[in-house]
Design an enzyme around this catalytic site. Structure first.
Site, PDB file in Angstrom:
ATOM      1  N   VAL A   6       0.976  -1.020  -0.039  1.00  0.00           N
ATOM      2  CA  VAL A   6       0.030   0.106   0.172  1.00  0.00           C
ATOM      3  C   VAL A   6       0.823   1.192  -0.196  1.00  0.00           C
ATOM      4  O   VAL A   6       0.290   2.469  -0.103  1.00  0.00           O
ATOM      5  CB  VAL A   6      -1.166   0.192   1.079  1.00  0.00           C
ATOM      6  CG1 VAL A   6      -1.923  -1.098   1.212  1.00  0.00           C
ATOM      7  CG2 VAL A   6      -0.392  -0.056   2.659  1.00  0.00           C
TER       8      VAL A   6
ATOM      9  N   TYR B   2       7.901   7.558  13.703  1.00  0.00           N
ATOM     10  CA  TYR B   2       6.952   6.653  13.715  1.00  0.00           C
ATOM     11  C   TYR B   2       5.617   7.411  14.455  1.00  0.00           C
ATOM     12  O   TYR B   2       4.504   7.652  13.942  1.00  0.00           O
ATOM     13  CB  TYR B   2       7.002   5.599  14.842  1.00  0.00           C
ATOM     14  CG  TYR B   2       5.638   4.596  15.235  1.00  0.00           C
ATOM     15  CD1 TYR B   2       5.381   3.905  14.053  1.00  0.00           C
ATOM     16  CD2 TYR B   2       5.134   4.731  16.320  1.00  0.00           C
ATOM     17  CE1 TYR B   2       4.143   2.821  14.362  1.00  0.00           C
ATOM     18  CE2 TYR B   2       3.962   4.012  16.582  1.00  0.00           C
ATOM     19  CZ  TYR B   2       3.405   3.247  15.339  1.00  0.00           C
ATOM     20  OH  TYR B   2       2.550   2.138  15.871  1.00  0.00           O
TER      21      TYR B   2
ATOM     22  N   ILE C 140      -0.839  -3.678  21.980  1.00  0.00           N
ATOM     23  CA  ILE C 140      -1.753  -4.766  21.231  1.00  0.00           C
ATOM     24  C   ILE C 140      -0.656  -5.945  21.120  1.00  0.00           C
ATOM     25  O   ILE C 140       0.281  -5.911  20.370  1.00  0.00           O
ATOM     26  CB  ILE C 140      -2.579  -4.309  20.071  1.00  0.00           C
ATOM     27  CG1 ILE C 140      -3.172  -3.257  20.280  1.00  0.00           C
ATOM     28  CG2 ILE C 140      -3.388  -5.380  19.620  1.00  0.00           C
ATOM     29  CD1 ILE C 140      -4.132  -2.853  21.283  1.00  0.00           C
TER      30      ILE C 140
HETATM   31  N1  LIG Z   1       0.731  -3.502  18.080  1.00  0.00           N
HETATM   32  C1  LIG Z   1       0.492  -2.465  18.671  1.00  0.00           C
HETATM   33  O1  LIG Z   1       0.583  -2.177  19.941  1.00  0.00           O
HETATM   34  C2  LIG Z   1       0.035  -1.223  18.122  1.00  0.00           C
HETATM   35  C3  LIG Z   1      -0.228  -0.093  18.663  1.00  0.00           C
HETATM   36  C4  LIG Z   1      -0.664   1.068  18.287  1.00  0.00           C
HETATM   37  C5  LIG Z   1      -0.590   1.365  16.749  1.00  0.00           C
HETATM   38  N2  LIG Z   1      -0.672   0.042  16.264  1.00  0.00           N
HETATM   39  C6  LIG Z   1      -0.855   0.146  14.947  1.00  0.00           C
HETATM   40  O2  LIG Z   1      -1.607  -0.657  14.185  1.00  0.00           O
HETATM   41  C7  LIG Z   1      -1.210  -0.999  12.801  1.00  0.00           C
HETATM   42  C8  LIG Z   1      -0.911  -2.600  12.887  1.00  0.00           C
HETATM   43  O3  LIG Z   1       0.071  -3.072  13.720  1.00  0.00           O
HETATM   44  P1  LIG Z   1       0.363  -4.650  13.961  1.00  0.00           P
HETATM   45  O4  LIG Z   1       0.827  -4.607  15.376  1.00  0.00           O
HETATM   46  O5  LIG Z   1      -1.083  -5.281  13.830  1.00  0.00           O
HETATM   47  O6  LIG Z   1       1.411  -4.728  12.844  1.00  0.00           O
HETATM   48  P2  LIG Z   1       1.944  -6.314  12.319  1.00  0.00           P
HETATM   49  O7  LIG Z   1       3.446  -6.010  11.862  1.00  0.00           O
HETATM   50  O8  LIG Z   1       1.881  -7.536  13.523  1.00  0.00           O
HETATM   51  O9  LIG Z   1       1.016  -6.458  10.994  1.00  0.00           O
HETATM   52  C9  LIG Z   1       1.162  -5.672  10.068  1.00  0.00           C
HETATM   53  C10 LIG Z   1       0.523  -6.220   8.918  1.00  0.00           C
HETATM   54  O10 LIG Z   1       0.637  -5.044   7.724  1.00  0.00           O
HETATM   55  C11 LIG Z   1       1.210  -5.567   6.795  1.00  0.00           C
HETATM   56  N3  LIG Z   1       1.972  -4.477   6.167  1.00  0.00           N
HETATM   57  C12 LIG Z   1       3.059  -3.774   6.441  1.00  0.00           C
HETATM   58  N4  LIG Z   1       3.518  -2.760   5.636  1.00  0.00           N
HETATM   59  C13 LIG Z   1       2.740  -3.049   4.580  1.00  0.00           C
HETATM   60  C14 LIG Z   1       2.637  -2.423   3.371  1.00  0.00           C
HETATM   61  N5  LIG Z   1       3.509  -1.400   2.967  1.00  0.00           N
HETATM   62  N6  LIG Z   1       1.621  -2.786   2.393  1.00  0.00           N
HETATM   63  C15 LIG Z   1       0.739  -4.058   2.927  1.00  0.00           C
HETATM   64  N7  LIG Z   1       0.873  -4.480   4.011  1.00  0.00           N
HETATM   65  C16 LIG Z   1       1.596  -3.999   4.747  1.00  0.00           C
HETATM   66  C17 LIG Z   1       2.240  -6.618   7.363  1.00  0.00           C
HETATM   67  O11 LIG Z   1       2.733  -7.383   6.204  1.00  0.00           O
HETATM   68  C18 LIG Z   1       1.553  -7.247   8.154  1.00  0.00           C
HETATM   69  O12 LIG Z   1       0.809  -8.435   7.945  1.00  0.00           O
HETATM   70  C19 LIG Z   1      -0.042  -0.383  12.300  1.00  0.00           C
HETATM   71  O13 LIG Z   1      -0.263   0.806  11.661  1.00  0.00           O
HETATM   72  C20 LIG Z   1       0.430  -0.051  13.731  1.00  0.00           C
HETATM   73  O14 LIG Z   1       1.143   1.275  13.716  1.00  0.00           O
HETATM   74  C21 LIG Z   1       0.017  -1.083  16.588  1.00  0.00           C
END
Ligand SMILES: NC(=O)c1ccc[n+]([C@@H]2O[C@H](COP(=O)([O-])OP(=O)(O)OC[C@H]3O[C@@H](n4cnc5c(N)ncnc54)[C@H](O)[C@@H]3O)[C@@H](O)[C@H]2O)c1
Length: 280
Positions: free
Chosen positions: A89, A180, A213
């Site tokens: 994306v 970030y 999370i």
């Molecule tokens: N895990 C946390 O504690 C947390 C906290 C706050 C915010 N977030 C946000 O939640 C969202 C998801 O985080 P997560 O922890 O589930 O991450 P994760 O790495 O566990 O999963 C992310 C998914 O997104 C996909 N991805 C990454 N870049 C991509 C790209 N350029 N195109 C298509 N797919 C892509 C990855 O392949 C993966 O399947 C992120 O935006 C992150 O900033 C996460």
């Protein structure tokens, strides 16, 4: 049909009510949601919750293996269906094509969840290259803007919604994570501005700001530290519940923001933080 409303209803009841009725049950039945980064973590949790509510879920993930595995698992569980559309994306041209393909294939788009994101290892501003800032902004922010831009023509027709997965770091900051945290804050500014612009056209735009999370991203981050297990325990203790959130808990908030239950809510940054920011 009542059987399906309870938690845990599964494929074993399909034969009693027929495949079609089974597939059409749920609060998002007949509607289409796009989840970026839906192959793993929070995105997979969102995809699962919408699928449990009968949605057609398009999983856009650059990890095609994870996207396909999650899609087959969710379709098998039903009642909705999920399909993997491999896509980076951060590449706007590819992203636009997939959005158009989903709309052409399924006839509509009701919700876009901009979830895909990356968190680079912690670095001071001195050690953060501008190339890294650019890469983080492309995945976390530009893709959110681009997804909204390309989905809006379809969302106008369905009076649909956009849900942006930001982060508590957008409002609290995060040590040695300036690229970030600022990419996540940019998502919030976009959310509020688009809510003003698109509200009169019937499109609502909201953001969810999770704290910690339990996802693969979280474990990858912990693995870069000396003692991953105690780091994860420390992070869990930051919430008043003494645990991290689950991807499905974020998915349920996304579902609320995507349905009529939240019809008077737009432009909001919903802090899903398990009390982590209380008692300073
Ligand atoms: N895990 C946390 O504690 C947390 C906290 C706050 C915010 N977030 C946000 O939640 C969202 C998801 O985080 P997560 O922890 O589930 O991450 P994760 O790495 O566990 O999963 C992310 C998914 O997104 C996909 N991805 C990454 N870049 C991509 C790209 N350029 N195109 C298509 N797919 C892509 C990855 O392949 C993966 O399947 C992120 O935006 C992150 O900033 C996460």
């Amino acid at each position: 049909m009542e059987l399906l409303r309870g938690a845990g209803a599964g494929r074993d009841v399909v034969s009693e009510i027929g495949e079609w009725e089974y597939r059409m049950s749920g609060r998002f039945a007949g509607r289409v949601v796009i989840v970026t980064g839906g192959g793993k973590g929070i995105g997979a949790g969102c995809a699962a919750v919408f699928c449990q509510e009968g949605a057609r879920v398009a999983i856009l993930d650059r990890d095609a293996t994870a996207g396909t595995a999650t899609a087959s698992q969710l379709t098998a569980a039903g009642p909705g269906t999920a399909e993997s559309f491999p896509c980076d994306v951060a590449e706007p041209t590819a992203f636009r094509k997939i959005i158009d393909d989903v709309a052409a294939k399924w006839g509509r788009i009701d919700c876009l969840i901009n979830n895909a994101g990356i968190h680079p290892p912690a670095t001071t501003i001195d050690d953060t290259s501008l190339d890294m800032v650019d890469a983080v902004m492309r995945v976390n922010y530009l893709s959110t803007f681009a997804g909204a831009k390309f989905a809006v023509p379809y969302l106008r027709k369905t009076k649909g919604t956009i849900v942006n997965i930001s982060s508590m770091t957008a409002v609290l900051g995060q040590d040695r994570s300036s690229a970030y945290a600022s990419s996540k804050a940019a998502q919030v500014g976009l959310t509020k501005s688009l809510a003003i612009e698109l509200g009169p056209q019937g499109i609502r735009v909201n953001a969810i700001l999770p704290s910690n999370i339990d996802t693969p991203l979280m474990h990858e981050w912990a693995a870069t530290l000396d003692d991953p297990q105690s780091a994860l325990a420390r992070v869990a203790a930051l919430q008043v519940f003494g645990r991290m959130g689950t991807p499905e808990e974020i998915g349920r908030i996304a579902l609320f923001l995507a349905t009529e239950d939240s019809s008077f809510i737009t432009g909001q940054a919903i802090e899903a933080e398990g009390g982590a920011s209380l008692d300073y």
